[in-house]
Design an enzyme around this catalytic site. Sequence first.
Site, PDB file in Angstrom:
ATOM      1  N   ARG A 139       0.331 -22.052 -25.540  1.00  0.00           N
ATOM      2  CA  ARG A 139       0.342 -23.316 -24.800  1.00  0.00           C
ATOM      3  C   ARG A 139      -0.023 -23.044 -23.345  1.00  0.00           C
ATOM      4  O   ARG A 139       0.420 -22.054 -22.759  1.00  0.00           O
ATOM      5  CB  ARG A 139       1.712 -23.986 -24.892  1.00  0.00           C
ATOM      6  N   ASN A 198      -0.805 -29.843 -23.603  1.00  0.00           N
ATOM      7  CA  ASN A 198      -0.118 -31.134 -23.662  1.00  0.00           C
ATOM      8  C   ASN A 198      -0.522 -31.962 -22.460  1.00  0.00           C
ATOM      9  O   ASN A 198      -0.430 -31.497 -21.309  1.00  0.00           O
ATOM     10  CB  ASN A 198       1.402 -30.920 -23.669  1.00  0.00           C
ATOM     11  N   HIS A 221       1.600  -9.883 -25.049  1.00  0.00           N
ATOM     12  CA  HIS A 221       0.292 -10.028 -24.432  1.00  0.00           C
ATOM     13  C   HIS A 221      -0.804 -10.100 -25.485  1.00  0.00           C
ATOM     14  O   HIS A 221      -0.600  -9.748 -26.650  1.00  0.00           O
ATOM     15  CB  HIS A 221       0.002  -8.854 -23.493  1.00  0.00           C
ATOM     16  N   GLU A 267      -4.200  -7.315 -21.950  1.00  0.00           N
ATOM     17  CA  GLU A 267      -4.389  -5.867 -21.860  1.00  0.00           C
ATOM     18  C   GLU A 267      -5.864  -5.526 -22.031  1.00  0.00           C
ATOM     19  O   GLU A 267      -6.567  -6.135 -22.835  1.00  0.00           O
ATOM     20  CB  GLU A 267      -3.568  -5.169 -22.943  1.00  0.00           C
TER      21      GLU A 267
END
Length: 280
Positions: A139, A198, A221, A267
């Site tokens: 999100r 959203n 990550h 990464e």
Amino acid sequence: MKLIRKLDFEEAKFSLYFLAFDNPGAESAGRQWTDREGILELTHNYGTEDDDNYRVNNGNVEPHRDISITADHLERACGRLESNNVPFQKRLQEGRMENIAFALDPDGYWVGIIGQKRSDPASTSTNLDVYRFNRTALRVKDAEKSLQFYRSVLGMSLLRTIEQPEAGFNLYILGYRRGGEEEDSLVDREGLVELMWNYGTEKDEGFKYHNGNEEPQGFGHLCISVDDLDAACARFEDLKTNWKKRLTDGRMKNVAFILDPDNYWIELILLFSTFPLPPV
């Protein structure tokens, strides 16, 4: 999935486990671990299994993330999970979206189950050999800023946009584009990133998502492999990218971490890197 690599960091008291679909029908079967698009990395901090009070942030208590697996036959795949007593956050017949189910892993992480284009309605079983680790969903607060980052900074392509105005959110599916790729083939891909926005969160100055690395820890990550690690990091410097760890920071000089607009860690590793540490 199969365990294709394990790295132990005894001094720092953690181990990394890299899993992927590696059966003959899998998309990247047999390939070197950094040369795959669908890798799941599990981090285990020593001793947490003996701590009854230890919990991880699964990303959906304060909702913002899940991973998705595509299966050859959606109903049969869910039936197999049911028969193995796997708990569900959402079954196929629940809610408005009847083309996806969400199973729960032992830490409460959501795992979406999606049907592949090759699904055979007459099938009475599911074939694990053709499963895909399709996508990781995050999100994001500001869709415009995040799309700019993942497209212009990381070089991904926006492969599909799904608008859900009645529910107040949009989904943006990104990945590294392949020649001749069609939208309908995305369920058969691996290594996609899905951004969920959203409506209105970008207007709230105080709004932010837990990035998975603050306490309580959970999702850690994303990771991309690059052909030239030094050159890639120099490019990110030129682009004024925010850093969590440069190559020159800390003890590990073969990885770096940049930050996306929501402070999710990305990464950076070298393609075909061997990491001079014990393999599986």
